[in-house]
Enzyme design. Structure first.
Site, mmCIF file in Angstrom:
data_model
loop_
_atom_site.group_PDB
_atom_site.id
_atom_site.type_symbol
_atom_site.label_atom_id
_atom_site.label_comp_id
_atom_site.label_asym_id
_atom_site.label_seq_id
_atom_site.Cartn_x
_atom_site.Cartn_y
_atom_site.Cartn_z
ATOM 1 N N CYS A 1 60.035 64.415 63.785
ATOM 2 C CA CYS A 1 60.091 63.073 64.369
ATOM 3 C C CYS A 1 61.500 62.485 64.265
ATOM 4 O O CYS A 1 62.368 62.881 65.021
ATOM 5 C CB CYS A 1 59.036 62.168 63.739
ATOM 6 S SG CYS A 1 58.669 60.712 64.758
ATOM 7 N N HIS B 1 53.954 65.192 64.315
ATOM 8 C CA HIS B 1 53.877 65.209 62.853
ATOM 9 C C HIS B 1 52.978 66.350 62.360
ATOM 10 O O HIS B 1 51.785 66.155 62.115
ATOM 11 C CB HIS B 1 53.347 63.867 62.339
ATOM 12 C CG HIS B 1 54.353 62.774 62.404
ATOM 13 N ND1 HIS B 1 55.155 62.430 61.336
ATOM 14 C CD2 HIS B 1 54.716 61.960 63.435
ATOM 15 C CE1 HIS B 1 55.959 61.441 61.694
ATOM 16 N NE2 HIS B 1 55.717 61.136 62.956
ATOM 17 N N GLU C 1 52.958 67.629 59.473
ATOM 18 C CA GLU C 1 52.660 67.497 58.040
ATOM 19 C C GLU C 1 51.312 66.835 57.776
ATOM 20 O O GLU C 1 50.787 66.919 56.659
ATOM 21 C CB GLU C 1 53.773 66.714 57.342
ATOM 22 C CG GLU C 1 53.721 65.209 57.485
ATOM 23 C CD GLU C 1 54.181 64.680 58.826
ATOM 24 O OE1 GLU C 1 54.089 63.452 59.045
ATOM 25 O OE2 GLU C 1 54.645 65.476 59.663
#
Length: 246
Positions: free
Chosen positions: A112, A218, A220
């Site tokens: 990001c 994202h 994660e």
């Protein structure tokens, strides 16, 4: 030292914590690195200082540039608008880490804001707000009125481009999207790895590098369940392990 987990430096961001200035990293980034076999360490903005930086990066096998509430400073890419959500200390550290990774071949994963930093480091530019650009129609920005688990749900496809590193994963995937800034001009030497259906750049890489990839989404969040997230973190830690062994 052999047979140790690769050390992954995670860039920290300025945060106000209980009314006090602090340096922080969201737990999900730390957990993802740990889950895939990395040994995460957090780098505050003072790591950019001369003397500090050289000593710290000498011990690092991989670098993770995280997402953040803040945005890249306009002066970094020749823009003149007022950016209310700056973190100049984060900028300084991230750009030094990018320069080091570029020169030394250290594996780097950028997420990001990290992707945006990576693009600007290679002399690319950003849209301060993609909503002000005609032609983008996918839901790239989260609905802040919704709970976090809803905000981070996949909302649009990314189309993986031929000839890049992500092509080993597949042709298309459904990803989340929580960003205001976006890539305008792609940086020099960079390859476009993935695009949204509306043409917004979602992934970039430096193909001449052992492993340097940036993604706009994202990975994660659902690092242990989402297949593309698994691919990204597995590859990242693999190359960090290879870098450690050299």
């Amino acid at each position: 030292m052999q047979n140790r987990k690769p050390i992954i430096a995670i860039v920290a961001c300025h945060k106000m914590i209980d009314g006090q200035s602090g340096q922080a990293v969201y737990q999900k980034y730390i957990d993802a690195v740990h889950f895939y076999g990395g040994n995460p360490i957090l780098l505050p903005n003072t790591a950019a200082a001369e003397g500090n930086f050289e000593a710290l990066v000498a011990a690092v096998d991989g670098i993770l540039l995280t997402g953040s509430y803040s945005n890249v400073a306009p002066t970094r890419y020749g823009a003149a608008h007022i950016e209310e959500k700056e973190d100049l200390g984060r900028d300084e550290l991230s750009f030094k880490l990018l320069a080091y990774a570029d020169k030394q071949g250290v594996p780097l994963l950028a997420i990001c804001r990290g992707l945006q930093e990576m693009n600007v480091y290679f002399e690319g530019t950003l849209y301060p707000d993609w909503r002000e650009v005609e032609g983008f129609y996918e839901p790239h920005l989260e609905d802040a009125s919704q709970p976090l688990e809803v905000q981070y749900q996949p909302v649009h496809d990314v189309i993986i481009q031929a000839g890049g590193r992500l092509k080993a994963f597949g042709d298309k995937w459904h990803v989340n999207s929580l960003h205001k800034q976006a890539i305008n001009q792609v940086g020099k030497r960079l390859f476009v790895e993935a695009l949204a259906p509306d043409g917004l750049v979602e992934g970039i890489s430096l193909l001449e590098h052992p492993f340097m990839i940036g993604v706009q989404w994202h990975p994660e969040l659902n690092y242990a369940q989402d297949d593309l997230s698994k691919f990204l973190f597995t590859e990242f830690i693999h190359y960090a392990s290879q870098n450690q062994a050299q």
